[in-house]
Scaffold this motif. Structure first.
Motif, PDB file in Angstrom:
ATOM      1  N   TYR A 153      31.295 -22.432  20.940  1.00 60.78           N
ATOM      2  CA  TYR A 153      31.089 -23.768  20.721  1.00 60.78           C
ATOM      3  C   TYR A 153      30.927 -24.544  22.187  1.00 60.78           C
ATOM      4  O   TYR A 153      31.346 -25.482  21.996  1.00 60.78           O
ATOM      5  N   TYR A 208      28.336 -14.140  31.764  1.00 57.15           N
ATOM      6  CA  TYR A 208      28.393 -14.178  30.009  1.00 57.15           C
ATOM      7  C   TYR A 208      29.207 -12.917  29.469  1.00 57.15           C
ATOM      8  O   TYR A 208      28.716 -11.950  29.600  1.00 57.15           O
ATOM      9  N   ASP A 228      19.044  -9.902  11.849  1.00 56.67           N
ATOM     10  CA  ASP A 228      18.697 -10.373  10.662  1.00 56.67           C
ATOM     11  C   ASP A 228      17.364 -10.096  10.002  1.00 56.67           C
ATOM     12  O   ASP A 228      16.782  -9.613   9.191  1.00 56.67           O
TER      13      ASP A 228
END
Ligand code: EPU
Length: 365
Positions: free
Chosen positions: A146, A179, A302
């Motif tokens: 977030y 990252y 997905d």
């Protein structure tokens, strides 16, 4: 719970040091995969590491450092000596004019530590609430959520060299954060360049700015803010929102075994991004400051139809395609082999459809 026997591979000269043999690891990894550690040693302070290094047989063994086991896939019994980090303690170390410097032992539970800092009136880590695992594991993969990454609040850490027993400190630059990446994820023959399996993190220090600012830019948080009609949330409010968002999207490892995001969100060049948009214009992508693009790996997975699918007892979580889950438990649960077969099948389909190889996040042992 676990029988404690003398070390199998060597004489243990320190009576305080107990090497446990054949230890079940099911409760020590959040995927709840059934496997055993041939030998396990609990580390409660650097003295335990020093004692271990004085035992010639133990010192010579390859080692694996285990924190909360929340970023781990076990594909069989673990042969290296498992060092289970249980270093406790959390305190306000000092104050600078601009920040509170707080320190926590590597074995502290991350979420409890975040909640504790808030309770002490030292906000700044609320966006990273409810991330499973221990404090010592957080710099290893530079955890983030977030809109906040660990490196944003990191001050420094102490670690111990697993060969020499020397304790050393690293600042953020020396940790080489990227990252979901740091110096602790890389192996290197050259000294200092990679610390994978070479060092054990003892304590981590965080710099929490006294001039606290909410980080609200992330879409899910912004949705919450609008839904709650709350213009100026305080840190506790954001902490509560993050917990609600995570509980609604991510499986609770206490109930459904998982290791959080299984793949990293890939970063691609503008040209590669254009190529992928040409294959499917709906691809979720974000432009980064340097002109490259970050793609949502969950969306790619997905789009290949994997959400809800399974290989044996290993499955793709219904509410978040980036998370692989253990659909069973105990001996009826997923094996590490099933998890990795599923992961490889996902990588193959995403590669065939989008020309992109997804990188995995967890450590595979
Ligand atoms: N999406 C799909 N299908 C899905 C799930 C998501 O198409 O099944 C799309 C969503 O519509 C959204 C996009 O993918 O636009 C991104 O999804 P989300 O906001 O849930 O975040 P993420 O990029 O999948 C990352 C981190 C999480 C972190 C969240 C929130 C990585 C690998 N994962 O996930 O970190 O909690 O952002 O900041 O960077 C972890 O590392 O273990 C982890 C959970």
């Amino acid at each position: 719970m676990v029988a404690t026997l003398p070390a199998k591979t060597g004489r243990c000269d320190n009576p305080a040091m107990v090497v446990e043999n054949n230890v079940p690891l099911q409760a020590l990894n959040t995927f709840h995969i059934v496997a055993r550690a041939q030998q396990l040693l609990r580390i409660r302070s650097e003295d335990d590491v020093a004692a271990m290094l004085q035992d010639a047989a133990l010192a010579a063994l390859p080692k694996f450092v285990l924190g909360g086991g929340s970023n781990l896939v076990l594909t069989g019994d673990v042969k290296p000596l498992v060092l289970k980090v249980e270093i406790a303690g959390r305190r306000l170390l000092r104050e600078t004019p601009k920040a509170f410097i707080v320190e926590a032992g590597a074995g502290e539970n991350w979420h409890d530590f975040v909640a504790w800092t808030l309770a002490q009136g030292m906000p700044g880590m609320e966006n990273m609430a409810l991330i499973p695992g221990t404090v010592g594991a957080t710099p290893v993969q530079n955890i983030g959520a977030y809109g906040v990454e660990l490196q944003d609040v990191f001050d420094s850490l102490d670690a111990i060299d697993l060969q020499t027993g020397e304790v050393f400190s690293l600042d953020a630059g020396q940790c080489a954060f990227g990252y979901r990446d740091s110096i602790f994820k890389h192996a290197s023959a050259a000294p200092g360049l990679g610390l994978k399996d070479k060092a054990l993190i003892l304590r981590v220090r965080f710099a929490l700015p006294k001039a606290w600012k909410p980080i609200l830019g992330y879409a899910d948080i912004e949705k919450m803010r609008i839904q709650e009609a709350c213009d100026k949330p305080d840190a506790q409010q954001i902490f509560d929102w993050v917990c609600r968002i995570r509980r609604s999207k991510l499986p609770d490892p206490a109930l459904v075994g998982n290791a959080g995001s299984f793949f990293k969100n890939p970063t691609v060049s503008a040209e590669q991004c254009a190529d992928i948009i040409a294959r499917d214009p709906r691809v979720v992508h974000y432009r980064l400051a340097d002109g490259s693009f970050k793609l949502a790996a969950a969306w790619l997975i997905d789009a290949c139809g994997w959400r809800g699918k399974s290989v044996g007892q290993a499955g793709v979580y219904e509410k978040q395609a980036l998370v692989l889950v253990n659909r069973g438990s105990g001996s009826q649960g997923a094996t590490g082999g099933e998890v990795m077969t599923l992961a490889k099948s996902i990588q193959t389909s995403v590669y065939e459809r989008f020309g992109l190889l997804l990188e995995t996040e967890p450590v595979v042992l």
